[in-house]
Design a protein around this motif. Structure first.
Motif, PDB file in Angstrom:
ATOM      1  N   GLY A   1       0.823  -1.201   0.000  1.00 33.97           N
ATOM      2  CA  GLY A   1       0.000   0.000   0.000  1.00 33.97           C
ATOM      3  C   GLY A   1       0.856   1.249   0.000  1.00 33.97           C
ATOM      4  O   GLY A   1       2.084   1.193  -0.096  1.00 33.97           O
ATOM      5  N   ARG A   2       0.216   2.394   0.103  1.00 32.15           N
ATOM      6  CA  ARG A   2       0.931   3.659   0.170  1.00 32.15           C
ATOM      7  C   ARG A   2       1.582   3.808   1.547  1.00 32.15           C
ATOM      8  O   ARG A   2       0.973   3.481   2.564  1.00 32.15           O
ATOM      9  CB  ARG A   2      -0.013   4.837  -0.069  1.00 32.15           C
ATOM     10  CG  ARG A   2      -0.732   4.828  -1.412  1.00 32.15           C
ATOM     11  CD  ARG A   2      -1.508   6.130  -1.608  1.00 32.15           C
ATOM     12  NE  ARG A   2      -2.335   6.455  -0.458  1.00 32.15           N
ATOM     13  CZ  ARG A   2      -2.893   7.646  -0.264  1.00 32.15           C
ATOM     14  NH1 ARG A   2      -2.698   8.621  -1.131  1.00 32.15           N
ATOM     15  NH2 ARG A   2      -3.647   7.864   0.813  1.00 32.15           N
ATOM     16  N   ARG A   3       2.799   4.295   1.557  1.00 30.01           N
ATOM     17  CA  ARG A   3       3.529   4.414   2.813  1.00 30.01           C
ATOM     18  C   ARG A   3       2.766   5.276   3.822  1.00 30.01           C
ATOM     19  O   ARG A   3       2.750   4.995   5.015  1.00 30.01           O
ATOM     20  CB  ARG A   3       4.917   5.004   2.542  1.00 30.01           C
ATOM     21  CG  ARG A   3       5.854   5.020   3.741  1.00 30.01           C
ATOM     22  CD  ARG A   3       6.238   3.634   4.180  1.00 30.01           C
ATOM     23  NE  ARG A   3       6.993   2.893   3.209  1.00 30.01           N
ATOM     24  CZ  ARG A   3       8.324   2.866   3.120  1.00 30.01           C
ATOM     25  NH1 ARG A   3       9.043   3.570   3.965  1.00 30.01           N
ATOM     26  NH2 ARG A   3       8.919   2.124   2.212  1.00 30.01           N
ATOM     27  N   GLU A   4       2.089   6.313   3.327  1.00 27.46           N
ATOM     28  CA  GLU A   4       1.382   7.193   4.245  1.00 27.46           C
ATOM     29  C   GLU A   4       0.136   6.548   4.848  1.00 27.46           C
ATOM     30  O   GLU A   4      -0.448   7.086   5.808  1.00 27.46           O
ATOM     31  CB  GLU A   4       0.996   8.500   3.541  1.00 27.46           C
ATOM     32  CG  GLU A   4       0.137   8.320   2.309  1.00 27.46           C
ATOM     33  CD  GLU A   4       0.954   8.264   1.022  1.00 27.46           C
ATOM     34  OE1 GLU A   4       0.442   8.749  -0.016  1.00 27.46           O
ATOM     35  OE2 GLU A   4       2.092   7.734   1.063  1.00 27.46           O
TER      36      GLU A   4
ATOM     37  N   HIS B   1       0.527  -2.373   9.902  1.00 25.72           N
ATOM     38  CA  HIS B   1      -0.862  -2.071  10.233  1.00 25.72           C
ATOM     39  C   HIS B   1      -1.312  -0.883   9.377  1.00 25.72           C
ATOM     40  O   HIS B   1      -0.674   0.186   9.404  1.00 25.72           O
ATOM     41  CB  HIS B   1      -0.990  -1.707  11.715  1.00 25.72           C
ATOM     42  CG  HIS B   1      -0.489  -2.777  12.636  1.00 25.72           C
ATOM     43  ND1 HIS B   1      -1.312  -3.649  13.296  1.00 25.72           N
ATOM     44  CD2 HIS B   1       0.783  -3.110  13.009  1.00 25.72           C
ATOM     45  CE1 HIS B   1      -0.591  -4.477  14.038  1.00 25.72           C
ATOM     46  NE2 HIS B   1       0.686  -4.167  13.881  1.00 25.72           N
ATOM     47  N   TRP B   2      -2.408  -1.071   8.613  1.00 26.15           N
ATOM     48  CA  TRP B   2      -2.899  -0.033   7.709  1.00 26.15           C
ATOM     49  C   TRP B   2      -4.081   0.703   8.333  1.00 26.15           C
ATOM     50  O   TRP B   2      -4.785   0.168   9.198  1.00 26.15           O
ATOM     51  CB  TRP B   2      -3.311  -0.651   6.373  1.00 26.15           C
ATOM     52  CG  TRP B   2      -2.208  -1.399   5.710  1.00 26.15           C
ATOM     53  CD1 TRP B   2      -1.999  -2.750   5.729  1.00 26.15           C
ATOM     54  CD2 TRP B   2      -1.126  -0.849   4.938  1.00 26.15           C
ATOM     55  NE1 TRP B   2      -0.863  -3.075   5.011  1.00 26.15           N
ATOM     56  CE2 TRP B   2      -0.305  -1.934   4.519  1.00 26.15           C
ATOM     57  CE3 TRP B   2      -0.772   0.451   4.559  1.00 26.15           C
ATOM     58  CZ2 TRP B   2       0.824  -1.756   3.741  1.00 26.15           C
ATOM     59  CZ3 TRP B   2       0.364   0.628   3.774  1.00 26.15           C
ATOM     60  CH2 TRP B   2       1.147  -0.464   3.378  1.00 26.15           C
ATOM     61  N   ARG B   3      -4.318   1.897   7.864  1.00 27.79           N
ATOM     62  CA  ARG B   3      -5.359   2.748   8.452  1.00 27.79           C
ATOM     63  C   ARG B   3      -6.756   2.165   8.302  1.00 27.79           C
ATOM     64  O   ARG B   3      -7.666   2.509   9.065  1.00 27.79           O
ATOM     65  CB  ARG B   3      -5.300   4.156   7.869  1.00 27.79           C
ATOM     66  CG  ARG B   3      -5.634   4.278   6.397  1.00 27.79           C
ATOM     67  CD  ARG B   3      -5.710   5.753   5.953  1.00 27.79           C
ATOM     68  NE  ARG B   3      -4.410   6.413   6.006  1.00 27.79           N
ATOM     69  CZ  ARG B   3      -4.069   7.303   6.927  1.00 27.79           C
ATOM     70  NH1 ARG B   3      -4.921   7.618   7.883  1.00 27.79           N
ATOM     71  NH2 ARG B   3      -2.885   7.874   6.883  1.00 27.79           N
ATOM     72  N   ASP B   4      -6.953   1.267   7.324  1.00 29.09           N
ATOM     73  CA  ASP B   4      -8.282   0.673   7.144  1.00 29.09           C
ATOM     74  C   ASP B   4      -8.484  -0.581   7.980  1.00 29.09           C
ATOM     75  O   ASP B   4      -9.495  -1.266   7.851  1.00 29.09           O
ATOM     76  CB  ASP B   4      -8.550   0.360   5.671  1.00 29.09           C
ATOM     77  CG  ASP B   4      -7.571  -0.661   5.089  1.00 29.09           C
ATOM     78  OD1 ASP B   4      -6.699  -1.156   5.838  1.00 29.09           O
ATOM     79  OD2 ASP B   4      -7.679  -0.969   3.885  1.00 29.09           O
TER      80      ASP B   4
ATOM     81  N   ALA C   1       0.251   3.480   6.132  1.00 30.98           N
ATOM     82  CA  ALA C   1       0.723   2.585   7.198  1.00 30.98           C
ATOM     83  C   ALA C   1       0.737   3.366   8.509  1.00 30.98           C
ATOM     84  O   ALA C   1       1.400   4.404   8.603  1.00 30.98           O
ATOM     85  CB  ALA C   1       2.106   2.050   6.873  1.00 30.98           C
ATOM     86  N   ILE C   2       0.019   2.885   9.498  1.00 32.29           N
ATOM     87  CA  ILE C   2      -0.115   3.652  10.745  1.00 32.29           C
ATOM     88  C   ILE C   2       0.728   3.082  11.882  1.00 32.29           C
ATOM     89  O   ILE C   2       0.913   3.749  12.902  1.00 32.29           O
ATOM     90  CB  ILE C   2      -1.585   3.736  11.187  1.00 32.29           C
ATOM     91  CG1 ILE C   2      -2.160   2.334  11.460  1.00 32.29           C
ATOM     92  CG2 ILE C   2      -2.416   4.478  10.144  1.00 32.29           C
ATOM     93  CD1 ILE C   2      -3.523   2.353  12.127  1.00 32.29           C
ATOM     94  N   ALA C   3       1.227   1.857  11.741  1.00 34.13           N
ATOM     95  CA  ALA C   3       2.043   1.266  12.809  1.00 34.13           C
ATOM     96  C   ALA C   3       2.789   0.060  12.253  1.00 34.13           C
ATOM     97  O   ALA C   3       2.386  -0.545  11.248  1.00 34.13           O
ATOM     98  CB  ALA C   3       1.180   0.841  13.997  1.00 34.13           C
ATOM     99  N   LEU C   4       3.898  -0.277  12.907  1.00 32.95           N
ATOM    100  CA  LEU C   4       4.712  -1.428  12.528  1.00 32.95           C
ATOM    101  C   LEU C   4       4.971  -2.292  13.748  1.00 32.95           C
ATOM    102  O   LEU C   4       5.230  -1.777  14.839  1.00 32.95           O
ATOM    103  CB  LEU C   4       6.053  -0.975  11.934  1.00 32.95           C
ATOM    104  CG  LEU C   4       6.018  -0.032  10.736  1.00 32.95           C
ATOM    105  CD1 LEU C   4       7.441   0.377  10.355  1.00 32.95           C
ATOM    106  CD2 LEU C   4       5.314  -0.682   9.545  1.00 32.95           C
TER     107      LEU C   4
END
Length: 425
Positions: free
Chosen positions: A181-184, A269-272, A186-189
């Protein structure tokens, strides 16, 4: 094809595309565990790589054997005293060689398309920076570059226009997973940890842990320093700091989970609400071959496919920061920022060496690191503005840690962990 033939211009006609041409590679830390795994990958793909230079620490015989087997053009040993032995071992091979810091830097600066940076510890910082040339790829296996001088290191990499590829299994897994996905977005690793050899040990037993027990990692085959760091979970703390710089993720968006099977190496972890995982067998050749792959094409690796049915299942558990205080110290240093990670790394290298020498016990590692962080007022130190500044702070910290180790009963101030307890992301 020998290096003599390459020097004669036989390597590849100039009208060949860069994708078809073999990459010229230099291996810094060739005799270590990551270096030897890299050698395995390179030898398995002779059509894809030619070796420019190899660098080792002090084992001249082992380095000479690798240089000859790889048909390298240059070999350098960091220990000047090992120089004559290296020269003798390479006599008649046509391979040039040198010893000492200047020879290591020469190897790093020689013409190459990709440099595998695997010199252990802060000693790898200067050679890795020297290897940064416009258009090059740096396959980074030395996490201390980013822990000791993360801001300066990343800024220099950007100025030089180099491509950084992660070699640590966790960061390589995250690097691949982030392509989903888009790097922006991604909300957590999440980075996983095997838990090391002491995952199930009670505190009383840990107090008596020996060096050999700490070196007996249940999953990975690694060098002594990183094996001890894995036993204390400091390695995972250093990897959090590395991820912070590599991926630009805020400290409070990074976490650690213990995963004893060592199959899931990282989670994005993605924002969706979606999660992308990077999985693979616990074999360092996998992230290495990925980091060294040409363009978007993946190179073959002759490994048996994972049998998930035979594995049966995966387990995850929180890391215990009471028994493994080094992880908490690393998280605190990451949250503090500035010069704290530099101090953390230098103090840890001295403390691990003291443990290996029998000067302190297992819990003495965290004790020495914490006392050094407090003594250096690490939470208020500015971030090193340059690699030279980082190396200066590193040297100052090492000297201070040695003083602390020689005065174990000196008063201490446990400030470093106040208000810095990790929170779930």
């Amino acid at each position: 094809m020998s290096h003599k033939e390459r020097d004669a211009g036989v390597l590849m006609p100039s009208n060949e595309t860069s994708a078809a041409a073999p990459r010229r590679i230099t291996i810094l830390g060739a005799t270590g565990s990551v270096g030897r795994s890299t050698v395995d990958v390179v030898r398995a793909h002779p059509e894809s790589f030619v070796v420019e230079a190899v660098v080792g620490g002090r084992d001249a015989a082992a380095l000479a054997d690798l240089a000859i087997a790889l048909d390298a053009r240059f070999a350098a040993v960091a220990d000047e005293a090992a120089g004559p032995a290296l020269k003798d071992a390479l006599a008649g091979s046509g391979i040039a060689c040198g010893a000492g810091e200047s020879a290591v830097l020469e190897a790093a600066e020689r013409e190459a398309d990709v440099v595998l940076a695997a010199i252990s510890g802060a000693a790898g910082l200067a050679p890795t920076v020297a290897a940064m040339k416009p258009g090059r790829t740096i396959a980074l296996a030395n996490k201390e570059c980013l822990v000791s001088a993360g801001v300066a290191f990343m800024a220099h990499a950007a100025r030089m226009g180099v491509t950084l590829r992660a070699v640590d299994s966790e960061h390589n897994a995250l690097e691949q997973a982030l392509r989903a996905g888009r790097r922006e977005d991604a909300i957590a690793l999440t980075l996983t940890a095997s838990g090391g050899p002491f995952r199930t040990w009670e505190r009383a037993r840990l107090e008596r842990a020996s060096v050999n027990e700490a070196l007996a990692h249940p999953t990975w085959s690694m060098g002594a320093k990183i094996s001890i760091d894995s036993a204390t979970l400091m390695n995972k703390g250093l990897e959090l700091i590395e991820a912070h710089h590599l991926f630009g993720m805020p400290a409070d968006r990074l976490e650690v989970l213990v995963h004893p099977q060592s199959i899931v190496h990282g989670l994005v972890h993605w924002r969706d609400g979606s999660i992308t995982a990077g999985l693979g067998a616990p074999d360092m050749r996998i992230p290495i071959v990925n980091a060294l792959s040409l363009g978007d094409a993946r190179l073959d690796l002759d490994l048996k496919r994972l049998d998930f049915a035979a594995l049966g299942g995966f387990t995850f558990e929180p890391a215990d920061r009471e028994r493994f205080r080094c992880l908490a110290l690393a998280e605190a240093a990451m949250a503090a920022g500035g010069g704290a990670p530099t101090v953390l790394n230098a103090a840890n290298e001295i403390a691990v060496a003291a443990f290996c020498a029998g000067r302190i016990g297992f819990f003495g590692i965290a004790e020495a690191v914490e006392r050094t962080l407090d003594a250096m007022s690490a939470t208020t130190l500015p971030a090193p503005a340059s690699v030279a500044d980082a190396l200066t702070l590193d040297a100052q910290t090492r000297a201070r840690t040695e003083e602390i180790l020689q005065d174990p009963k000196a008063p201490r101030d446990r400030r470093i962990l106040q208000d810095r307890a990790p929170r779930p992301i």
